[in-house]
Design an enzyme around this catalytic site. Structure first.
Site, PDB file in Angstrom:
ATOM      1  N   SER A  17       0.805  -1.217   0.000  1.00 61.37           N
ATOM      2  CA  SER A  17       0.000   0.000   0.000  1.00 61.37           C
ATOM      3  C   SER A  17       0.839   1.268   0.000  1.00 61.37           C
ATOM      4  O   SER A  17       0.305   2.373  -0.120  1.00 61.37           O
ATOM      5  CB  SER A  17      -0.935   0.025   1.222  1.00 61.37           C
ATOM      6  OG  SER A  17      -0.185   0.084   2.429  1.00 61.37           O
ATOM      7  N   GLY A  19       5.317   2.906  -0.269  1.00 65.56           N
ATOM      8  CA  GLY A  19       6.755   2.688  -0.337  1.00 65.56           C
ATOM      9  C   GLY A  19       7.211   1.774  -1.446  1.00 65.56           C
ATOM     10  O   GLY A  19       6.722   1.822  -2.582  1.00 65.56           O
ATOM     11  N   ASP A  94      -3.952  -9.158   7.614  1.00 62.73           N
ATOM     12  CA  ASP A  94      -2.926  -9.022   8.650  1.00 62.73           C
ATOM     13  C   ASP A  94      -2.008 -10.231   8.552  1.00 62.73           C
ATOM     14  O   ASP A  94      -2.301 -11.300   9.089  1.00 62.73           O
ATOM     15  CB  ASP A  94      -3.577  -8.942  10.037  1.00 62.73           C
ATOM     16  CG  ASP A  94      -2.545  -8.797  11.151  1.00 62.73           C
ATOM     17  OD1 ASP A  94      -1.336  -8.655  10.838  1.00 62.73           O
ATOM     18  OD2 ASP A  94      -2.943  -8.831  12.333  1.00 62.73           O
ATOM     19  N   SER A 168      15.529  -7.531   3.790  1.00 70.03           N
ATOM     20  CA  SER A 168      16.229  -7.283   5.044  1.00 70.03           C
ATOM     21  C   SER A 168      16.635  -5.799   5.064  1.00 70.03           C
ATOM     22  O   SER A 168      15.844  -4.937   4.684  1.00 70.03           O
ATOM     23  CB  SER A 168      17.433  -8.211   5.164  1.00 70.03           C
ATOM     24  OG  SER A 168      18.120  -8.017   6.362  1.00 70.03           O
ATOM     25  N   TYR A 182      14.770  -2.903  15.319  1.00 75.60           N
ATOM     26  CA  TYR A 182      14.727  -3.198  13.883  1.00 75.60           C
ATOM     27  C   TYR A 182      15.839  -4.143  13.427  1.00 75.60           C
ATOM     28  O   TYR A 182      15.578  -5.186  12.821  1.00 75.60           O
ATOM     29  CB  TYR A 182      14.826  -1.869  13.141  1.00 75.60           C
ATOM     30  CG  TYR A 182      14.771  -1.917  11.644  1.00 75.60           C
ATOM     31  CD1 TYR A 182      13.600  -2.276  10.984  1.00 75.60           C
ATOM     32  CD2 TYR A 182      15.875  -1.563  10.874  1.00 75.60           C
ATOM     33  CE1 TYR A 182      13.531  -2.282   9.600  1.00 75.60           C
ATOM     34  CE2 TYR A 182      15.814  -1.568   9.491  1.00 75.60           C
ATOM     35  CZ  TYR A 182      14.648  -1.924   8.856  1.00 75.60           C
ATOM     36  OH  TYR A 182      14.572  -1.937   7.485  1.00 75.60           O
ATOM     37  N   LYS A 186      16.006  -7.902  11.248  1.00 72.36           N
ATOM     38  CA  LYS A 186      16.521  -7.958   9.886  1.00 72.36           C
ATOM     39  C   LYS A 186      17.692  -8.929   9.783  1.00 72.36           C
ATOM     40  O   LYS A 186      17.907  -9.550   8.735  1.00 72.36           O
ATOM     41  CB  LYS A 186      16.928  -6.554   9.423  1.00 72.36           C
ATOM     42  CG  LYS A 186      15.737  -5.620   9.221  1.00 72.36           C
ATOM     43  CD  LYS A 186      14.742  -6.191   8.230  1.00 72.36           C
ATOM     44  CE  LYS A 186      13.599  -5.252   7.920  1.00 72.36           C
ATOM     45  NZ  LYS A 186      12.635  -5.815   6.958  1.00 72.36           N
TER      46      LYS A 186
END
Length: 320
Positions: A17, A19, A94, A168, A182, A186
């Site tokens: 949705s 980026g 989800d 990643s 974060y 990753k």
């Protein structure tokens, strides 16, 4: 190398949705910057939790999207694409819920839309010091950046999807202050990819380590990013999402499956060779191994001393 094509595919994109996910959808539906109309003959399914955001993404992509439920019912299947035959489908799901992912694939199978490529673009960062993070932010880091990829890849492999693309980050090679919510997740993606390549050698499994690119998420990150994090990162000149996307697609076309999007990412990857890295497909692998070995002996120790001093000075100034 398993083959790659941007034409005639069924492509599922999580985080579609906004980026990078939205940018991939635009390329595969509209052929943006592709230079070939053949790249648009795809059925693309964009997935996100918010249906309203998905509908707005369809408007920005420039194609009338259709919900997966409507597609299953056979409504307007031939009216929501472009003149090249592309089709844009959206589905609110989800993907941190395993049962929701299974239910989505049941709909995909019912409509004969089992993906040939799955792009796991969902994720996000909230750069803060560890103790400043709320319990909700800590859990969201795990959910958005790891659980979503685990669920989607697991169900995809059970449905025999031939090409999985994990996303990643460059901080997987160099985790540092401010990215506790974060970077560990990753790094976990990178470990998962290594295991899956051994267990599913008949599939093509790509892992992308993007640098900074302009997006809604990037703007939000800078609102919470500690000053010391910005100092260690240095000045950032993010590319557009479309530029980042096109570099990734070009690399995949070249047969690469360990993909960085800028020179800093390539150097960080070169410095992080080790077990289970010898059989990866990355740009100039042998050269990167040699450069990485030299840098680890000469530059890295000095650079880490500089980082240590920067953090010391930051803490000293913070406490005065």
């Amino acid at each position: 190398m398993k083959g790659f094509s941007c034409s005639g595919q069924v492509i599922l994109i999580s985080g579609g949705s906004q980026g990078l996910g939205e940018s991939f959808a635009k390329r595969f539906v509209q052929g943006e910057n592709s230079g070939s109309s053949d790249d648009t003959n795809n059925k693309v399914i964009i997935v996100s939790r918010s249906e309203s955001k998905l509908q707005k993404a369809c408007e920005r992509i420039g194609v009338d999207g259709i919900s997966l439920e409507q597609y299953v019912q056979g409504k307007d299947q031939n009216k929501n694409g472009n003149e090249n035959g592309a089709c844009l489908v959206y589905h609110s799901c989800d993907i941190s819920s395993y049962t929701s992912v299974e239910a989505m694939f049941a709909l995909l199978r019912k409509s004969e839309l089992i993906p040939t490529q799955v792009y796991m673009c969902a994720g996000g960062s909230i750069p803060k010091l560890f103790v400043d993070l709320t319990p909700e932010e800590l859990q969201n880091g795990i959910t958005m950046n790891y659980t979503t990829a685990v669920n989607l890849s697991h169900v995809s492999l059970k449905h025999n999807v031939p090409h999985l693309l994990f996303f990643s980050s460059e901080v997987a090679f160099f985790p540092f202050i401010g990215y506790s919510q974060y970077a560990p997740l990753k790094q976990s993606i990178r470990s998962l990819v290594s295991v899956l390549r051994q267990e599913h050698s008949d599939k093509r499994i790509t892992c992308v380590y993007p640098g900074n690119f302009q997006s809604e998420g990037y703007d939000l990150e800078n609102m919470t990013k500690p000053s010391i994090t910005k100092e260690i990162e240095g000045p950032s000149h993010p590319v557009t999402a479309a530029e980042c996307r096109d570099k990734i697609i070009s690399s995949i076309n070249w047969g690469l499956d360990e993909i960085t999007t800028d020179s800093i990412g390539w150097i960080l990857m070169a410095c992080d060779q080790g077990f289970n890295k010898h059989n990866t497909k990355q740009f100039m692998f042998i050269f990167s191994w040699i450069i990485g070995a030299i840098l680890n002996i000469t530059v890295v120790p000095i650079y880490m001393l500089i980082c240590k001093f920067q953090i010391y000075q930051w803490k000293k100034n913070k406490n005065t």
